[in-house]
Write an enzyme that holds these catalytic residues in place. Structure first.
Site, PDB file in Angstrom:
ATOM      1  N   ARG A  50      30.673  59.538  40.193  1.00 38.37           N
ATOM      2  CA  ARG A  50      29.608  60.072  39.338  1.00 38.37           C
ATOM      3  C   ARG A  50      28.401  60.621  40.089  1.00 38.37           C
ATOM      4  NH1 ARG A  50      28.077  55.518  35.256  1.00 38.37           N
ATOM      5  NH2 ARG A  50      28.431  54.507  37.216  1.00 38.37           N
ATOM      6  N   LYS A 149      44.705  47.219  38.871  1.00 40.43           N
ATOM      7  CA  LYS A 149      44.595  46.105  37.951  1.00 40.43           C
ATOM      8  C   LYS A 149      43.120  45.776  37.758  1.00 40.43           C
ATOM      9  CE  LYS A 149      44.312  41.735  39.254  1.00 40.43           C
ATOM     10  NZ  LYS A 149      43.120  41.400  40.051  1.00 40.43           N
ATOM     11  N   HIS A 179      48.839  44.556  43.933  1.00 37.26           N
ATOM     12  CA  HIS A 179      48.979  44.726  45.382  1.00 37.26           C
ATOM     13  C   HIS A 179      49.844  43.643  46.023  1.00 37.26           C
ATOM     14  CE1 HIS A 179      45.548  41.932  45.747  1.00 37.26           C
ATOM     15  NE2 HIS A 179      45.926  41.743  46.993  1.00 37.26           N
ATOM     16  N   LYS A 183      52.811  43.445  49.582  1.00 33.70           N
ATOM     17  CA  LYS A 183      52.672  42.569  50.753  1.00 33.70           C
ATOM     18  C   LYS A 183      54.029  42.404  51.418  1.00 33.70           C
ATOM     19  CE  LYS A 183      48.771  39.767  49.172  1.00 33.70           C
ATOM     20  NZ  LYS A 183      47.752  39.747  50.193  1.00 33.70           N
ATOM     21  N   GLU A 217      42.311  30.530  47.752  1.00 35.76           N
ATOM     22  CA  GLU A 217      41.353  31.332  48.525  1.00 35.76           C
ATOM     23  C   GLU A 217      40.169  30.458  48.900  1.00 35.76           C
ATOM     24  OE1 GLU A 217      40.855  35.588  47.095  1.00 35.76           O
ATOM     25  OE2 GLU A 217      41.278  34.543  45.238  1.00 35.76           O
ATOM     26  N   ASP A 236      42.471  37.153  36.274  1.00 34.06           N
ATOM     27  CA  ASP A 236      42.302  37.815  37.576  1.00 34.06           C
ATOM     28  C   ASP A 236      43.517  37.615  38.482  1.00 34.06           C
ATOM     29  OD1 ASP A 236      40.699  39.226  39.534  1.00 34.06           O
ATOM     30  OD2 ASP A 236      40.437  37.315  40.572  1.00 34.06           O
ATOM     31  N   HIS A 241      49.328  38.569  39.887  1.00 34.59           N
ATOM     32  CA  HIS A 241      49.922  38.166  41.169  1.00 34.59           C
ATOM     33  C   HIS A 241      50.864  36.966  41.041  1.00 34.59           C
ATOM     34  CE1 HIS A 241      47.033  40.976  42.470  1.00 34.59           C
ATOM     35  NE2 HIS A 241      46.000  40.173  42.672  1.00 34.59           N
ATOM     36  N   LYS A 340      39.479  29.793  43.640  1.00 38.37           N
ATOM     37  CA  LYS A 340      38.517  30.285  44.626  1.00 38.37           C
ATOM     38  C   LYS A 340      37.782  29.088  45.213  1.00 38.37           C
ATOM     39  CE  LYS A 340      38.179  34.911  43.134  1.00 38.37           C
ATOM     40  NZ  LYS A 340      38.919  35.659  44.145  1.00 38.37           N
TER      41      LYS A 340
HETATM   42  C1  BG6 Z   1      42.574  40.474  43.567  1.00 36.38           C
HETATM   43  C2  BG6 Z   1      41.658  39.586  42.787  1.00 36.38           C
HETATM   44  O1  BG6 Z   1      43.499  41.098  42.726  1.00 36.38           O
HETATM   45  O2  BG6 Z   1      43.267  39.693  44.546  1.00 36.38           O
HETATM   46  C3  BG6 Z   1      40.675  38.902  43.714  1.00 36.38           C
HETATM   47  O3  BG6 Z   1      40.957  40.362  41.837  1.00 36.38           O
HETATM   48  C4  BG6 Z   1      41.413  38.160  44.808  1.00 36.38           C
HETATM   49  O4  BG6 Z   1      39.841  38.000  42.994  1.00 36.38           O
HETATM   50  C5  BG6 Z   1      42.413  39.078  45.493  1.00 36.38           C
HETATM   51  O5  BG6 Z   1      40.451  37.709  45.756  1.00 36.38           O
HETATM   52  C6  BG6 Z   1      43.295  38.279  46.452  1.00 36.38           C
HETATM   53  O6  BG6 Z   1      44.071  39.174  47.199  1.00 36.38           O
HETATM   54  P1  BG6 Z   1      44.611  38.777  48.639  1.00 36.38           P
HETATM   55  O7  BG6 Z   1      45.421  39.942  49.071  1.00 36.38           O
HETATM   56  O8  BG6 Z   1      43.401  38.531  49.501  1.00 36.38           O
HETATM   57  O9  BG6 Z   1      45.409  37.530  48.455  1.00 36.38           O
END
Ligand code: BG6
Length: 490
Positions: A50, A149, A179, A183, A217, A236, A241, A340
């Site tokens: 933007r 996502k 994603h 991996k 994490e 999330d 995932h 987290k």
């Molecule tokens: C994302 C989440 O999709 O994946 C994040 O929104 C998370 O909150 C992240 O930290 C974790 O990805 P990775 O590749 O670090 O395990």
């Protein structure tokens, strides 16, 4: 390293080109692919955003970000000079078609190239951007659109987004990213299962006691606190995932790696997940939220402190006991947890096989524990199989679990490409196998909506846990009750 073939010449438009994802993941990924010669000289990357900005200023931002983000000194001045020539900037407001002129001009006369629109923006913009592409005549036969996502925040909003994008792009042009599917170690799960005949007879209820999937994490929510507060860990991480890991682990063998062969098997798993009723939610789900604690010797604030003291019942941790109602998995619990500010960044799938049916070892001396297969996703990617062995010595018959360890880093000795490197190349090649089909995303939401509704109906509490631990007590109790415990190296 597998042989790298350059992808066809392309124009990649990154909507949200100044944002965090573009700077932290997409541009570094493209830089690496460029260094490996996978991008043709005249391919272009066009950032659309933007704000008014000159190309020069945008390039300065990208350069600063690459210098900071690229690990192990991989930033190379000479290569940057080459890479930057392919980067352009076009000020574009998704909602105002009068602002699409710059982008339209850049793309004019290039309809024969592969054209990819990558939507690294909030999902609320997906429909408007797809529409802008269409109304400005920017969708060609070779166009694809990539949706980051989250695709929505529940089934209803996911359907709305899918409908809006689907009005402009055909389903085979839509790439919904998770994603985790990019991996290397997640793809290795396919190699492990279907490149070895050893495991298949054991991959079922008759041999497996239970499965644990942990995606932990140590980081907190960082700069995304407001956004995260509106979604929580279930939306999330679990909706996408963790469920993808469950699918790849539990699906029936597909007949090939063909996009639909794999996705058809994954969706059967999603549809076989036992819905979580209010009673199930109470018994089989745990929600947690981190409070102040210490990680790697540093004090870190609690989630509520990060929200500047605002009240919040959002979970930053979830543990679930999940059942898959089909012949292969009936009666085998899948315990999932993610959170987290846990003790460490650590993701793995642990398969616990059944106990030996009868022990021949003397009561006092033996200690037979069940075999474990650990599929380590990150860090220290690899596979570890624990078997029982006899301790050396003439004294008696003491058994001890020992590990057969395969470390991918030691075996292959190469840098592990980031998931986005693989996924971007797959989009540019036109292979959607590693992306989520509409029905998959919606089936996942349908199951997750059931959990969230049950939480709301039962006013499920959020347990506090101290940052730097493995989560709330309820998470251990979930397994204790079944006579099991999380396999973790404390
Ligand atoms: C994302 C989440 O999709 O994946 C994040 O929104 C998370 O909150 C992240 O930290 C974790 O990805 P990775 O590749 O670090 O395990």
């Amino acid at each position: 390293m597998a042989q790298l073939v350059p992808v066809e010449t392309f124009d990649l438009i990154i909507f949200g080109g100044t944002g965090d994802l573009a700077m932290r993941k997409l541009l570094p990924a493209l830089y690496h692919r460029d260094c490996d010669g996978q991008i043709t000289d005249d391919s272009r990357i066009i950032a659309a955003s933007r704000g008014a900005m000159t190309r020069k200023k945008y390039l300065a931002q990208v350069e600063a970000s690459l210098r900071q983000k690229l690990v192990d000194g991989t930033f190379d001045e000479a290569h940057w000079q080459k890479f930057k020539k392919r980067i352009f900037y076009a000020q574009t407001n998704a909602f105002e078609s009068s602002t699409w002129g710059e982008l339209t001009k850049l793309l004019a006369g290039n309809d024969d190239r592969v054209r990819v629109a990558y939507l690294a923006t909030a999902p609320s913009l997906f429909g408007a951007i797809a529409d802008g592409m269409k109304s400005n005549g920017l969708i060609t036969n070779t166009s694809r659109i990539v949706l980051e996502k989250p695709v929505g925040r529940d089934l209803e909003s996911a359907r709305e987004i899918n409908d809006a994008v689907g009005k402009c792009f055909a389903e085979n042009q839509i790439y919904r990213i998770d994603h985790y599917l990019g991996k290397e170690t997640v793809q290795n799960l396919l190699a492990l299962r279907f490149g070895n005949s050893l495991f298949e007879p054991l991959w079922r209820r008759s041999a497996i006691d239970h499965v644990q999937i942990t995606v932990a994490e140590d980081l907190g929510v960082g700069g995304r606190v407001e956004f995260y507060n509106s979604v929580g860990a279930i939306r999330d991480m679990v909706q996408n995932h963790l469920l993808q890991l469950v699918c790849l682990f539990a699906m029936e063998p597909p007949s090939s790696l063909d996009q639909n062969a794999v996705r058809d098997e994954k969706i059967k798993v999603l549809r076989a997940l036992k819905p979580v009723s209010v009673d199930d939610a109470r018994a089989n789900t745990v929600r947690g939220q981190y409070s102040e604690g210490s990680i790697k010797g540093s004090t870190v604030p609690g989630f509520l402190d990060e929200l500047a003291g605002k009240e919040s019942k959002t979970e930053t941790f979830v543990a679930l006991k999940v059942e898959i109602e089909n012949w292969r998995w009936s009666g085998v619990p899948f315990y999932l947890r993610t959170g987290k500010r846990l003790k460490a960044k650590h993701s793995e799938i642990v398969v616990q096989f059944q106990d030996v049916p009868h022990s021949i070892f003397p009561e006092q001396q033996y200690n037979v524990s069940p075999n474990l297969l650990r599929i380590k996703l990150q860090p220290d990617e690899g596979v570890q199989l624990t078997v029982m062995a006899k301790e050396p010595g003439p004294g008696g018959f003491d058994l001890r679990p020992v590990s057969l360890d395969l470390s991918f880093a030691e075996t292959f000795g190469v840098r592990y490409p980031d998931a986005y490197e693989r996924l971007l190349m797959e989009v540019l090649r036109g292979n959607p196998a590693l992306f989520m089909r509409r029905d998959e995303v919606e089936a996942a939401w349908q199951w997750i909506d059931g959990i969230i509704n049950s939480w709301q109906a039962s006013k499920q509490k959020v347990e506090s846990y101290v940052a730097g631990t493995w989560g709330p007590t309820g998470s251990s109790v979930l397994l204790d009750r079944d006579g099991r415990s999380w396999h973790q190296d404390d």
